[in-house]
Design a protein around this motif. Structure first.
Motif, short mmCIF file in Angstrom:
data_model
loop_
_atom_site.label_atom_id
_atom_site.label_comp_id
_atom_site.label_asym_id
_atom_site.label_seq_id
_atom_site.Cartn_x
_atom_site.Cartn_y
_atom_site.Cartn_z
N GLY A 1 -7.15 -2.53 2.53
CA GLY A 1 -7.82 -1.86 3.63
C GLY A 1 -9.24 -1.49 3.30
O GLY A 1 -10.18 -1.66 4.12
N LEU B 1 -2.79 -3.65 9.10
CA LEU B 1 -2.74 -2.68 7.99
C LEU B 1 -2.65 -1.27 8.51
O LEU B 1 -1.98 -0.42 7.94
N VAL C 1 1.45 -8.84 5.47
CA VAL C 1 1.02 -7.48 5.16
C VAL C 1 2.20 -6.61 4.76
O VAL C 1 2.10 -5.75 3.88
N GLN D 1 0.87 -0.63 9.46
CA GLN D 1 1.69 -0.54 8.25
C GLN D 1 1.47 0.78 7.54
O GLN D 1 2.40 1.41 7.05
N THR D 2 0.22 1.24 7.52
CA THR D 2 -0.10 2.50 6.85
C THR D 2 0.52 3.67 7.57
O THR D 2 1.02 4.62 6.94
N ALA E 1 -1.90 -2.45 -0.29
CA ALA E 1 -2.32 -2.33 1.10
C ALA E 1 -3.53 -1.43 1.23
O ALA E 1 -4.47 -1.72 2.01
#
Length: 1323
Positions: A1258, A1288, A1246, A1291-1292, A1254
């Motif tokens: 999502g 995700l 990811v 990561q976001t 990404a």
């Protein structure tokens, strides 16, 4: 006892004083009795054997007991005399040879033991008496043999003979007239011994001359080997004497007739021949005799004969060569060369022929033509021998023949002959002995003459010879000066000799290479030789046997080997002679291969050859020394300078003037470089001739300094050059001279510019001096040199920049090289397809070229230059204005930080230009002035470039009531007034309007869109462009607008439609647009349509679908192709104006465009599909369901997912799958489609996904979680989805802390694309 030299029968009556025992007393020893020996010799009763035994004993005593016999005989000199007379008498009485030999031996030993002058005279007198009294020829032999032995053993005898016994010598001469060859051999033996010593110098001339004549007569008729041997031996001695040679070379060619049956008794009883020597000058006797010896089979006689010939010729080659040549002796000598391998004979023959070549008669009678083949063949054999002297002599002979051969007679008319001699010379050059190799190089030099070249010319053989000479350089022990100093004195003599031989070879090699270059020049000047017209057909394709190949080889050898070798050699001890040839070779290169000379000249100059040649001139040529070297250096410097000047655009009209200046002043420029500053600071008086005199020499120095510095060779320090040039300008102006010669002034300005960095800013006085000098020339462009230093020098000082700044900038831009990466047309896009945007991005990121980079650096130092460039863009001719635009665009792309905001500084000036253009554009869009025609599109392009660099985050976009709004207003007005065919201006205008709407802040867009929609001219312009699209069937291709213009129109209308709906702006005039034409283009004509045009069309269609194909800005029309026949059905009516058939066509077209995998096209297609599905969902959800469940959709998805991970995880593909899931498409399956996506994400990770990918992933995972899939995923698969969503989410959150980069404008050719328009939609 045994061994005693006594006679037992008579010994008892002899006085004991004549006896002596010669040995230690205890050992007994040998008893010798002189009286016994004397009585035995005189007695006839004693046997010959006993006498011989007694003589042997006496000989042993004389040999083993020096002084014993002398003591016995010196008791009474009468006994010595009697003993000697007795031995002399035995010469006539002894009959056996052994006894005679013993007598000879004892006599000689006795005379040497006693060393009595009286005894010597007695012996000689007796010999003379016996020769006079003897009547038998046979009795002469022992006497003559004794005389010869005495002459050889006792030097005083020979001297007495030639001074006191001339009659005896006359008898010896007369003895040669006897027919008996044994007697002649004996007589010649005596003469041989006489001439072999120093006494020959005292010999009476008459006797010597008579011996010469008689020798020739005897040798001419000699038959016995011994006589011939003695004759030849005496001849070899005589030819060492110049007077003797003169007599023999002038002897008659007749023999003295000596009849064996006719003789006369003289008063003494001697036989003489009445026919004495006769003089005759008709023919020369000696050459014929020597030629006859050459014909014999005895090799030793052949060697001696050749030596004699050489010895004769040494005395006077000019005088004595002709008789030998006329006697055809050279032919016989050449024949001997062909038939022998004897080193001695080869050496002798080579030496003879070498002397004969000094006479032109040798060549006029074609002896060289006759013998060249034999010489070459013998040379090949000799080079395999161990005697290096023979090899050297043979190569020397070949060199002399090649050098002296008359040009009219060719030695090698055919290729094989030249190849053979070339092979021999190569073998000589390759010899392990440097002396032989040096002579081989000399032969090669002579062979390179034009008259020795065969037809066709064997260029490959010449090339091999040059390479053979060149290859020897790696073996040369070239000792450096440091090595010489460190060598021990014991070893130095050997090292010095070796280095001396190396220098000798190198010097001769330079002569050879120069001859090869001269040959190439001569062949190049004759078309027949240059083309080699007589080359055999089989060789026509052999590129290596051409003059061009030879010239390439010469240049390569010179560049890679000769130059480094000579420079290394001359580092320790410059040789004037060597350097003379070296610079001549360098000069000749400039005429051999003109296409390669620019590179070669630049390499020489940048490698310091200006400094090298000038230092050699100053070191070796000062004071009128070495004029040949001076001329060679001057020739090289002149050719190098002219070559460099001819490459420069600045000097193309002044080459001849500079050449004359160098020609007249370089010879006198023999100053050391350290003295040049004082030379430049001299103040000579006025001179009448522009090319001669001290001032002209100063001009010459300036030009040389300029050319050398231009190639990076700083002959003097920068400060020194700057101050000296400035002083020279001041000095010239003080003398009242109006101006310097143009090339000199150009060099002076260049030197000032390049050396200014380390100089403090100039005061007013020197600046006035420089300004006055620049103004003295009528045309500043004639002084211009395309160098950045000149730009910086002019712009550094406001006094110069104000007057000459625009001129130098204009010249810089005018001479700037064209760059192919400045822009790409739409035609290039059609040819390259999907690669275009990628290449465009690379061009945007690419660094500017060197010239532009220099201008960017200049603007950073001196911002006033920017306004000058802008003025050029608005007022100058098209080509110059375009280059100015290129610089300003590069400046904008560079985002350089200036004290004053660049864009804010440019906008007011651009606004003024647009206001002027608005006034000049009159009815029907015609431009009133040519200036506006050239500048308007460039100003608009600059505006577009400013938009790309001045992003909406800047303060300049905070309000639209400033310059921005005014610019937008004037550009829209101009766009509305332009002729539709003026695409050059219309395209950047529409692109600027589109970017303004895209970049405009949200609170200002209402005013902007209202102003544009109220511009009827602009709307008419857009209508004209859309109506003239390539899809219109009524228009020819030539009448269609460029695809880039259509792209801008689509993008601008898309923005107008969107903003008009947002702000409900009033529309004064709508635009008609055919939906069926657009769908047909996407479906049928996509292969023939530019990708960017497809992208813009999809963007336009997407915008219309978002407003359900209904907008006040655009009136959408349709046709039967999309909605079918009237009246339309229920579904066609619900989907009007697209219709059901139009929906199918459009969905099919979008599927096909998705497969092209073009970045922008892929995004635009997905966005358009999203808008289409949204439109269908709003109008007819059944149709939407129908579209996403088509079998084609399943095939499309299969193709996209099978294109690899790069395509699989593309944001657009992920968004496409999400769309299909949102609309319940049965084409998407968990396995293998979604499972394949999951595995690709897990494989990459990811964290490796882009932010946009990404986000798209999502959305897809969220949609998977909420969708009902058939068959449903397993619990394990569901858990994998949850885990990936959590990853995700983390990561976001991390990426949300990082500020996102602002959106930017992408320049695709002449079209500006706002990338936000192609961000993947999420709704």
């Amino acid at each position: 006892m045994s061994g005693d030299v006594v006679h037992d029968k008579i010994h008892f009556r002899h006085d004991p004083k004549w006896s002596s025992r010669l040995a230690p007393a205890e050992g007994g020893g040998r008893l010798v009795c002189v009286a016994c020996v004397l009585e035995m010799m005189e007695s006839e009763d004693v046997a010959s054997v006993r006498k011989s035994y007694a003589l042997s004993g006496v000989s042993g005593v004389l040999k083993c007991s020096p002084g014993a016999m002398r003591e016995l005989l010196q008791q009474d000199h009468r006994v010595s005399m009697c003993f000697t007379a007795s031995l002399l008498g035995m010469l006539h009485t002894a009959e056996d040879t052994v006894t005679l030999e013993k007598v000879h031996q004892v006599l000689v030993q006795l005379l040497l033991e006693l060393q009595s002058e009286v005894l010597f005279r007695f012996v000689v007198d007796e010999i003379h008496k016996q020769l006079s009294d003897q009547l038998s020829v046979k009795a002469f032999w022992p006497i003559l043999h004794l005389l010869g032995t005495l002459v050889e053993a006792v030097p005083n005898v020979a001297h007495s003979l030639v001074t006191q016994y001339v009659p005896l010598l006359e008898h010896l001469c007369s003895a040669l007239l006897y027919p008996d060859e044994a007697l002649k051999a004996s007589v010649l033996y005596v003469w041989l011994k006489l001439f072999g010593g120093s006494a020959a110098q005292s010999l009476p001339v008459a006797i010597r001359d008579r011996v010469c004549i008689l020798l020739l007569q005897t040798l001419a008729n000699a038959g016995s080997p011994q006589l011939i041997k003695n004759c030849v031996g005496l001849l070899w001695l005589l030819v060492q004497l110049g007077e003797a040679v003169s007599v023999m070379m002038n002897s008659p060619d007749t023999q003295i007739a000596c009849d064996e049956n006719q003789s006369i008794h003289t008063s003494n009883g001697q036989l003489v021949c009445q026919n004495q020597e006769q003089q005759s000058l008709d023919h020369c006797r000696l050459p014929l005799i020597l030629k006859q010896l050459l014909l014999g089979g005895d090799e030793m006689l052949q060697v001696t004969s050749a030596k004699c010939i050489a010895s004769v010729l040494v005395h006077s080659p000019i005088q004595y060569s002709a008789p030998f040549i006329k006697a055809d002796v050279p032919e016989f000598l050449f024949d001997r060369l062909a038939s022998t391998k004897s080193e001695a004979l080869l050496w002798s023959v080579y030496s003879c022929l070498l002397l004969l070549t000094e006479d032109p008669l040798f060549f006029s009678q074609c002896h060289s033509v006759y013998g060249i083949e034999s010489l070459v063949r013998s040379l090949k054999e000799a080079l395999w021998l161990s005697n290096q002297g023979v090899q050297k002599q043979g190569l020397l002979l070949l060199s002399e023949i090649l050098e002296r051969q008359p040009p009219g007679v060719r030695l090698f008319p055919s290729g094989p002959g030249f190849a053979a001699v070339s092979e021999a010379v190569i073998a000589g050059v390759s010899s392990s002995c440097l002396l032989v190799a040096t002579q081989g190089a000399s032969a090669a030099s002579a062979l390179f003459r034009l008259n020795h070249q065969s037809r066709p010319v064997q260029y490959s053989e010449v090339e091999k010879l040059v390479e053979a000479v060149t290859n020897r350089f790696s073996e040369l022990p070239l000792l450096s000066y440091a090595h010489r100093r460190s060598s021990r004195s014991v070893q130095w003599s050997g090292l010095s000799s070796q280095a001396s031989r190396s220098e000798g070879f190198l010097l001769q090699a330079l002569v050879c290479f120069q001859a090869a270059c001269r040959l190439a020049e001569e062949c190049a000047s004759e078309p027949v030789l240059k083309e080699n017209s007589f080359t055999a057909p089989s060789k026509l394709n052999q590129a290596q046997d051409t003059l061009e190949s030879l010239c390439h080889s010469l240049l390569h050898c010179c560049d890679s080997i000769w130059i480094p070798t000579v420079i290394r050699m001359c580092e320790r001890a410059p040789s004037a002679q060597m350097l003379q040839h070296f610079y001549s070779i360098l000069s000749s290169q400039f005429t051999l291969l003109p296409p390669l000379m620019p590179v070669f000249a630049n390499k020489l100059a940048s490698s310091g050859f200006y400094r090298l040649a000038l230092e050699h001139k100053g070191l070796l040529c000062a004071g009128n020394r070495n004029p040949d070297l001076n001329a060679s250096c001057c020739g090289f410097l002149q050719k190098l300078s002219v070559r460099l000047l001819s490459q420069s655009d600045s000097y193309q009209y002044d080459v001849e003037e500079v050449e004359n200046l160098l020609l007249h002043n370089l010879p006198s420029l023999c100053w050391r470089l350290s003295d040049w500053p004082s030379l430049l600071r001299e103040a000579p008086g006025l001179q009448l001739c522009e090319y001669k005199g001290p001032r002209a020499t100063q001009y010459c120095v300036l030009i040389i300094l300029h050319l050398a510095l231009q190639q990076g060779d700083r002959l003097l320090p920068d400060r020194t050059v700057f101050s000296s040039v400035l002083w020279l300008l001041h000095s010239v102006q003080e003398q009242g001279v109006c101006s310097l010669p143009r090339p000199v002034l150009r060099s002076a300005i260049y030197l000032l510019a390049v050396t200014q960095d380390k100089i403090h800013s100039l005061d007013r006085a020197p600046l006035n001096c420089i300004s006055k000098a620049l103004s003295s020339c009528q045309s500043f462009s004639s002084l211009y040199i395309h160098h950045p230093a000149l730009l910086h020098f002019i712009c550094r000082y406001p006094e110069l920049a104000e007057k000459f700044g625009p001129l130098v900038l204009e010249l810089w831009l005018t001479r700037q090289t064209e760059h192919t990466d400045a822009g790409v047309s739409m035609t290039d896009v059609q040819e390259k397809g999907e690669k275009r945007e990628c290449h465009t991005e690379e061009r945007q990121d690419k660094k500017p070229d060197t010239e532009t980079a220099e201008l960017l650096s200049l603007t950073e130092k001196y911002p006033a230059v920017i306004l000058t460039l802008l003025d050029m863009l608005c007022t100058r001719e098209a080509a110059l204005a375009e280059r100015a635009l290129g610089v300003l665009e590069a400046l904008l792309r560079g985002h350089r930080d200036y004290e004053v905001d660049l864009c804010a500084k440019l906008r007011p000036a651009l606004l003024q230009a647009l206001q002027r253009f608005s006034v000049e554009i009159v009815g029907h869009g015609h431009v009133h002035t040519k200036e506006a025609v050239n500048s308007l599109p460039l100003v608009l392009k600059l505006l577009c470039a400013m938009q790309a660099s001045d992003l909406p985050l800047s303060s300049s976009y905070s309000e639209m009531d400033g310059v921005h709004f005014k610019l937008l207003y004037h550009v829209s007005n101009i766009a509305g007034k332009l002729m539709p065919t003026n695409t050059e201006s219309l395209l950047p205008a529409l692109s600027y309007l589109y970017c303004c709407l895209s970049l405009c802040p949200a609170h200002c867009t209402d005013r902007a869109v209202s102003m544009l929609l109220s511009n009827s001219g602009l709307m008419d312009q857009l209508q004209t462009v859309l109506s003239s699209s390539p899809s219109a069937p009524s228009l020819s291709p030539s009448a269609c607008p460029p695809s880039s213009l259509l792209c801008c129109s689509h993008l601008l209308l898309s923005s107008l439609i969107t903003l008009q709906r947002v702000h409900s702006a009033q529309v004064h005039k709508s635009i008609s647009w055919s939906l069926d034409t657009a769908v047909q283009r996407l479906l049928v004509q996509k292969r023939n349509t530019d990708n960017l045009l497809l992208v813009s069309c999809l963007r336009f269609l997407q915008t219309l679908l978002d407003v359900d194909l209904v907008s006040a800005v655009v009136c959408v029309s349709t046709g039967p192709v999309l909605v079918g026949p009237r009246p339309p059905g229920v579904q066609d009516g619900a989907l009007y104006p697209l219709g059901l058939r139009g929906t199918e066509c459009l969905s099919t077209a979008l599927s096909g465009l998705l497969l092209q995998k073009h970045e922008l096209l892929l995004r635009a297609s997905v966005n358009c599909l999203s808008s289409l599905l949204g439109f269908l969902q709003r109008k007819s959800h059944i149709t939407a369901k129908y579209v996403v469940c088509q079998p084609w959709t399943r095939f499309l998805l299969f193709c996209l997912l099978s294109s690899g991970d790069c395509c699989l995880l593309h944001p657009a593909i992920l968004r496409l799958i999400t769309l299909l899931l949102q609309h319940s498409s049965t084409a998407v399956r968990w396995e293998p489609d979604l499972l394949q996506v999951m595995e690709a994400v897990e494989k990459r990770g990811v964290k490796e996904l882009s932010q946009e990918a990404a986000q798209a992933l999502g959305l897809l995972l969220t949609q998977i979680h909420s969708s009902v899939l058939q068959p449903p995923p397993t619990e394990e698969h569901t858990q994998r989805v949850r885990n990936m969503m959590e990853a995700l989410s983390l990561q976001t959150q991390a990426e949300s802390c990082i500020p996102s980069l602002p959106s930017n404008i992408l320049r695709v050719g002449d079209v500006s694309v706002w990338l936000c328009d192609f961000t993947l939609t999420t709704g």
